[in-house]
Design a protein around this motif. Structure first.
Motif, mmCIF file in Angstrom:
data_model
loop_
_atom_site.group_PDB
_atom_site.id
_atom_site.type_symbol
_atom_site.label_atom_id
_atom_site.label_comp_id
_atom_site.label_asym_id
_atom_site.label_seq_id
_atom_site.Cartn_x
_atom_site.Cartn_y
_atom_site.Cartn_z
ATOM 1 N N GLY A 71 0.852 -1.243 -0.002
ATOM 2 C CA GLY A 71 -0.163 0.024 -0.033
ATOM 3 C C GLY A 71 0.896 1.264 0.029
ATOM 4 N N TYR A 72 0.568 2.313 0.747
ATOM 5 C CA TYR A 72 1.025 3.455 0.781
ATOM 6 C C TYR A 72 1.203 4.377 2.253
ATOM 7 C CZ TYR A 72 -3.420 5.916 0.083
ATOM 8 O OH TYR A 72 -4.790 6.189 0.370
ATOM 9 N N PHE A 73 2.137 4.780 2.426
ATOM 10 C CA PHE A 73 1.951 5.804 3.527
ATOM 11 C C PHE A 73 2.119 7.121 3.123
ATOM 12 C CE2 PHE A 73 4.213 8.716 6.244
ATOM 13 C CZ PHE A 73 3.631 8.642 7.674
ATOM 14 N N GLU A 74 1.162 8.010 3.731
ATOM 15 C CA GLU A 74 1.030 9.547 3.034
ATOM 16 C C GLU A 74 1.117 10.430 4.480
ATOM 17 O OE1 GLU A 74 -1.932 12.676 0.799
ATOM 18 O OE2 GLU A 74 -2.503 10.418 1.082
ATOM 19 N N VAL A 75 2.079 11.185 4.258
ATOM 20 C CA VAL A 75 2.104 12.428 5.293
ATOM 21 C C VAL A 75 1.057 13.194 5.345
ATOM 22 C CG1 VAL A 75 3.555 14.399 6.086
ATOM 23 C CG2 VAL A 75 4.797 12.140 5.240
ATOM 24 N N THR A 76 0.158 13.547 6.328
ATOM 25 C CA THR A 76 -0.841 14.255 6.478
ATOM 26 C C THR A 76 -0.603 15.686 7.614
ATOM 27 O OG1 THR A 76 -1.627 12.972 8.185
ATOM 28 C CG2 THR A 76 -2.474 12.380 6.141
ATOM 29 N N HIS A 77 0.556 15.633 8.178
ATOM 30 C CA HIS A 77 0.563 16.672 9.305
ATOM 31 C C HIS A 77 2.156 17.166 9.001
ATOM 32 C CE1 HIS A 77 -3.264 15.348 10.327
ATOM 33 N NE2 HIS A 77 -3.340 16.509 11.161
ATOM 34 N N ASP A 78 2.436 18.388 9.311
ATOM 35 C CA ASP A 78 3.907 18.790 9.230
ATOM 36 C C ASP A 78 4.509 18.383 10.630
ATOM 37 O OD1 ASP A 78 6.182 20.058 8.788
ATOM 38 O OD2 ASP A 78 5.331 22.092 9.134
ATOM 39 N N ILE A 79 5.560 17.519 10.510
ATOM 40 C CA ILE A 79 6.406 17.397 11.481
ATOM 41 C C ILE A 79 7.863 17.653 11.248
ATOM 42 C CG2 ILE A 79 5.187 15.639 12.707
ATOM 43 C CD1 ILE A 79 7.018 13.751 11.534
ATOM 44 N N SER A 80 8.105 18.808 10.484
ATOM 45 C CA SER A 80 9.366 19.047 9.836
ATOM 46 C C SER A 80 10.327 19.894 10.963
ATOM 47 C CB SER A 80 9.479 20.030 8.875
ATOM 48 O OG SER A 80 8.627 21.350 9.020
ATOM 49 N N ASP A 81 9.708 20.008 12.161
ATOM 50 C CA ASP A 81 10.178 20.672 13.347
ATOM 51 C C ASP A 81 10.633 19.652 14.066
ATOM 52 O OD1 ASP A 81 7.679 19.946 13.942
ATOM 53 O OD2 ASP A 81 7.810 20.591 15.807
ATOM 54 N N LEU A 82 10.418 18.233 13.804
ATOM 55 C CA LEU A 82 10.907 17.074 14.839
ATOM 56 C C LEU A 82 11.959 16.520 13.895
ATOM 57 C CD1 LEU A 82 7.467 15.265 16.009
ATOM 58 C CD2 LEU A 82 9.109 17.077 17.243
ATOM 59 N N THR A 83 11.902 16.244 12.596
ATOM 60 C CA THR A 83 12.694 15.287 11.800
ATOM 61 C C THR A 83 13.157 15.995 10.520
ATOM 62 O OG1 THR A 83 13.055 13.405 10.715
ATOM 63 C CG2 THR A 83 10.833 14.115 11.104
ATOM 64 N N CYS A 84 14.169 16.066 9.967
ATOM 65 C CA CYS A 84 14.477 16.466 8.629
ATOM 66 C C CYS A 84 14.537 15.239 7.757
ATOM 67 C CB CYS A 84 16.050 17.034 8.734
ATOM 68 S SG CYS A 84 17.214 15.907 9.546
ATOM 69 N N ALA A 85 14.028 14.239 8.134
ATOM 70 C CA ALA A 85 13.681 13.113 7.091
ATOM 71 C C ALA A 85 13.014 13.540 5.751
ATOM 72 C CB ALA A 85 13.225 11.873 7.812
ATOM 73 N N GLN A 86 13.568 13.298 4.664
ATOM 74 C CA GLN A 86 13.025 13.932 3.383
ATOM 75 C C GLN A 86 11.295 13.456 3.409
ATOM 76 O OE1 GLN A 86 15.221 13.520 0.035
ATOM 77 N NE2 GLN A 86 13.766 14.215 -1.390
ATOM 78 N N LEU A 87 11.152 12.377 3.713
ATOM 79 C CA LEU A 87 9.385 11.903 3.562
ATOM 80 C C LEU A 87 8.853 12.720 4.308
ATOM 81 C CD1 LEU A 87 7.641 9.603 3.085
ATOM 82 C CD2 LEU A 87 8.134 8.335 4.988
ATOM 83 N N PHE A 88 9.141 13.372 5.350
ATOM 84 C CA PHE A 88 8.292 14.030 6.303
ATOM 85 C C PHE A 88 8.534 15.586 6.222
ATOM 86 C CE2 PHE A 88 9.196 10.161 8.646
ATOM 87 C CZ PHE A 88 7.793 9.633 8.715
ATOM 88 N N SER A 89 9.191 15.908 4.977
ATOM 89 C CA SER A 89 9.434 17.284 4.571
ATOM 90 C C SER A 89 8.259 18.159 4.095
ATOM 91 C CB SER A 89 10.563 17.472 3.572
ATOM 92 O OG SER A 89 10.329 16.759 2.364
ATOM 93 N N LYS A 90 7.350 17.227 3.758
ATOM 94 C CA LYS A 90 6.082 18.127 3.219
ATOM 95 C C LYS A 90 4.971 17.281 3.348
ATOM 96 C CE LYS A 90 5.605 18.562 -1.398
ATOM 97 N NZ LYS A 90 6.154 18.611 -2.764
ATOM 98 N N VAL A 91 3.695 17.948 3.883
ATOM 99 C CA VAL A 91 2.533 17.347 3.796
ATOM 100 C C VAL A 91 1.904 16.847 2.324
ATOM 101 C CG1 VAL A 91 -0.034 17.650 4.217
ATOM 102 C CG2 VAL A 91 1.627 18.610 5.781
ATOM 103 N N GLY A 92 1.510 15.417 2.296
ATOM 104 C CA GLY A 92 1.564 15.027 0.894
ATOM 105 C C GLY A 92 2.171 14.332 0.414
#
Length: 513
Positions: A71-92
């Motif tokens: 399936g897939y994982f989708e970022v729905t909320h901004d947590i860029s303050d917590l981690t610089c992992a690229q996956l979590f850099s942008k909602v969507g």
């Protein structure tokens, strides 16, 4: 044998040997004459038998029975303050996911509905490499000392002499390690028998570190909450299904996805600063404890959806290899000793089970380009061509630094992990809250019943009474009700040291590497 017409399948494929040569009669073997001896020249027959003799790979020592999907994982909320992992850099942002669910103690032919923790392993294919979340369906575990793990698993499997599951082994170990009581109470509630694999929550259990671009980190625990709620079976329903349909979990997951009813989970994190960790009542590196949601509320991150069944179970699920050491920049392991042990143990068993190049198998291969000095070995599908296999000045590789300079490391002020077997009243606070505040009357009745059904098979009165004393240390009512259910005398609580004597996490952030 006379030649026959080559048959083609409905999808256009023609039956061949492993080398691609077409074969007209798959069930035939070459012989001298009509009834003479077999011919060694018949490569198709030898190819068939030789592969058949080798088509089983080693079974997983734990988590042998399982089901899986994509399936897939989708970022729905901004947590860029917590981690610089690229996956979590942008909602969507999205990542393709492969998930394998499993029981822990049973063999590959065991029942899906057995009373057992469940594995919940997730592989996310990101542009920075694979991110594996190797979780369980419970927020805690039986142990916090990795040296105990192999012994613990041995006691949950089969007796060396009888080759039978043994209630004395099971309870003897748990009663000697009272820190297990939190997980034991979850296991013997109806949460220990979930309704299939895809109607349960998932938890990291371990503490991880999310690191932002400035090199500052938070301690983090990850939660996957099943959309629509978790579902469980009572003991008798789970037992009946174990006989009627031992593959219930595999079947129900497959059929739900196939019918267009994909399961999904809301992914959230709990976060804690290093300063909060120093003041926390419990050791944040203790796998037998949870973080209270009132103090550390869930912060939403994303959505996990499973909407695609595997086309070939062996290739896409059995060969899937998950490890908590498969991380990306911005996500780091904590000093949790059980987690640290798993960082080695998981890839080690993959190399034994699948081979040294297990990460080159299609289901495990990252979408990120791979360039390193590893070459050769069994099944080297991507041997990196003519690129030098050393740090070459002639054809140098590019080297990319982490997006943060230096992680602020933990500096140990005290013996946080000096004696992980040290049992105090702290080990009973959370199980007591589970019994008194979280469970309702039905939950309590089922826990007592489920324990009684299992522990009545214990032959040793010493083991039985020792375990009852552990329950009594949580709440005397639990021990009394179990004792009454199995017709034995009640016991006094296990004597433990006061909470003030607990060895707690003592670390602070420092800029010294």
């Amino acid at each position: 044998m006379p030649s026959k017409q080559v048959f083609e399948s409905k999808d256009g494929a023609t039956y061949t040997t492993s080398t691609g040569a077409p074969v007209g009669v798959p069930y035939a073997a070459q012989r001298v004459g009509f009834q003479g001896p077999l011919l060694l020249q018949d490569f198709h027959h030898i190819d068939l038998l030789a592969h058949f003799d080798r088509e089983r790979i080693p079974e997983r020592v734990v988590h042998a029975k399982g089901a899986g999907a994509h399936g897939y994982f989708e970022v729905t909320h901004d947590i860029s303050d917590l981690t610089c992992a690229q996956l979590f850099s942008k909602v969507g942002n999205k990542a393709r996911a492969t998930v394998r669910f499993s029981t822990v103690g049973g063999e590959s032919g065991s029942a899906d509905t057995a009373r057992d923790p469940r594995g919940f392993a997730i592989k996310l294919r990101t542009e920075e490499g694979n991110l594996d979340w190797v979780f369980n369906n419970t927020p805690v575990f039986f142990i916090r000392d990795p040296a105990k793990f192999p012994h613990f698993i041995h006691t949950q499997k089969r007796d060396p002499q009888t080759h039978l599951k043994d209630a004395d082994m099971f309870w003897d170990y748990l009663s000697q390690n009272p820190e297990s009581i939190h997980q034991v109470m979850i296991l013997f509630s109806d949460r220990g028998t979930p309704d299939g694999y895809h109607h349960m929550h998932g938890y990291s259990g371990h503490t991880f570190k999310f690191v932002n671009k400035d090199g500052n980190f938070h301690y983090v625990q990850v939660h996957l909450i099943k959309d629509g709620g978790a579902k469980t079976f009572d003991n008798e329903t789970a037992g009946k299904l174990a006989g009627d349909n031992p593959d219930y979990g595999i079947q129900s997951l497959f059929e739900d996805i196939e019918s267009g009813n994909p399961p999904s989970w809301t992914v959230s994190v709990q976060t804690m600063t290093p300063e909060q960790a120093e003041k926390f009542r419990y050791n944040v590196l203790d796998l037998t404890k949870v973080w209270p949601h009132k103090e550390f509320p869930l912060r939403p991150v994303g959505k996990l959806v499973l909407n695609e069944n595997p086309q070939n179970y062996f290739a896409e699920i059995e060969q899937a290899a998950f490890s908590p050491s498969h991380t990306v920049p911005g996500i780091e392991p904590s000093a949790d000793p059980v987690l640290q042990s798993r960082l080695f143990s998981y890839p080690d068993t993959h190399r034994h089970r699948l081979g040294t190049n297990y990460n080159q198998l299609p289901v495990n291969a990252p979408i990120a380009p791979v360039a390193n000095f590893q070459r050769d070995g069994s099944m080297a599908f991507n041997n990196q061509g003519a690129r030098p296999n050393y740090q070459s000045s002639i054809l140098p590789l590019a080297y990319k630094e982490k997006p943060y300079n230096v992680i602020k490391h933990e500096t140990w002020l005290g013996a946080a992990n000096a004696d992980l077997s040290y049992i105090t009243e702290l080990d009973f606070e959370q199980p007591r809250a589970l019994w008194q505040k979280v469970f309702n009357n039905t939950d309590r009745e089922h826990l007592v019943h489920n324990v009684a059904v299992h522990i009545k098979g214990v032959r040793s009165a010493e083991v039985r009474d020792r375990q009852l004393s552990v329950f009594a240390a949580v709440d005397q009512d639990i021990a009394d009700r179990i004792a009454q259910a199995i017709g034995v005398s009640t016991v006094k609580p296990l004597q433990v040291k006061p909470a003030a004597e607990a060895v707690r996490f003592k670390a602070y952030a420092t800029d010294q590497a």
